[in-house]
Write an enzyme that holds these catalytic residues in place. Structure first.
Site, PDB file in Angstrom:
ATOM      1  N   GLU A  71      -6.591   1.150   0.710  1.00  0.00           N
ATOM      2  CA  GLU A  71      -7.126   2.148  -0.209  1.00  0.00           C
ATOM      3  C   GLU A  71      -7.156   1.555  -1.610  1.00  0.00           C
ATOM      4  O   GLU A  71      -6.256   0.817  -2.000  1.00  0.00           O
ATOM      5  CB  GLU A  71      -6.280   3.417  -0.219  1.00  0.00           C
ATOM      6  N   LYS A 107       0.871  12.208   4.319  1.00  0.00           N
ATOM      7  CA  LYS A 107       1.537  11.188   3.517  1.00  0.00           C
ATOM      8  C   LYS A 107       2.813  11.791   2.915  1.00  0.00           C
ATOM      9  O   LYS A 107       2.737  12.676   2.067  1.00  0.00           O
ATOM     10  CB  LYS A 107       0.595  10.718   2.410  1.00  0.00           C
TER      11      LYS A 107
END
Length: 222
Positions: A45, A133
């Site tokens: 990411e 997450k």
């Protein structure tokens, strides 16, 4: 908009680590992506607050078809628009923003929202998160993940922050779906020095700590 077919779940499951690129130059991002690809990592990411993030995501997506390239630190719908316009194939957030999650779910974009408490984690999962997450994991540790997994075994957890070469194996032993890693994976000292050979050596050491078979059973887009 994102090409959803770009997100390859086989790639992710082969190395369930989301590498976090934050604040790096376009050139450094390319060199890091090359190092990740060469050492068996498959998912990265680029945080939305990285300069020229749109161009970087677009370029990496084209240049490295063996990598899942997504956008991180997405906190608002406007940032989500920016990420998708750039071609991000998945989205990671540090917080629980319901509009970001529901838009991703509606558009079948893999989304890993950040959550901390059991209530936040459960809420994110019920909203349709691909995996949650758990952030910051450095404040919680492996035992916390075990405690969450006990009553909520159906929720796929991706601890981020505090995962390192020394403890990554213990996180997977605790039953996590994957992990997110920033500077502990992509060592800033080696990147700043342009020492990508040593960075690759470090990446290989981390890669060797991963279980052979990980993941499976997440709410994957169909």
């Amino acid at each position: 908009m994102a090409d959803f077919s770009k997100f390859n779940w086989t790639f992710f499951h082969s190395a369930p680590v989301v590498a976090i690129l934050r604040g790096l130059s376009a050139e450094a991002c390319e060199r890091v992506a090359e190092a990740l690809s060469e050492t068996g990592f498959t998912t990265l990411e680029v945080t939305i607050n990285t300069p020229d993030v749109g161009q970087i995501i677009s370029h990496l997506s084209r240049q490295f078809p063996s990598l899942n390239v997504g956008a991180g630190t997405v906190c608002t719908p406007d940032q989500l628009d920016e990420a998708l316009t750039a071609g991000a194939s998945f989205v990671v957030t540090p917080i629980l923003d319901e509009e970001v999650i529901t838009r991703c779910v509606t558009d079948r974009i893999p989304v890993f929202p950040g959550a901390y408490t059991p209530t936040e984690i459960y809420r994110a999962w019920n909203l349709g998160a691909t995996a949650v997450k758990v952030f910051p994991a450095s404040q919680l540790g492996v035992e916390y993940l075990k405690d969450i997994h006990g009553p909520l075994p159906q929720i796929k957890l991706v601890p981020t922050g505090g995962v390192s070469l020394e403890n990554i194996a213990s996180f997977f032993a605790a039953g996590v779906y994957g992990v997110g890693m920033g500077s502990s994976l992509l060592r800033s000292d080696l990147i700043a020095a342009g020492d990508y050979s040593s960075l690759k050596d470090h990446l290989r050491r981390v890669r060797a700590q991963l279980p052979q078979h990980s993941g499976g059973g997440a709410q994957e887009p169909t």
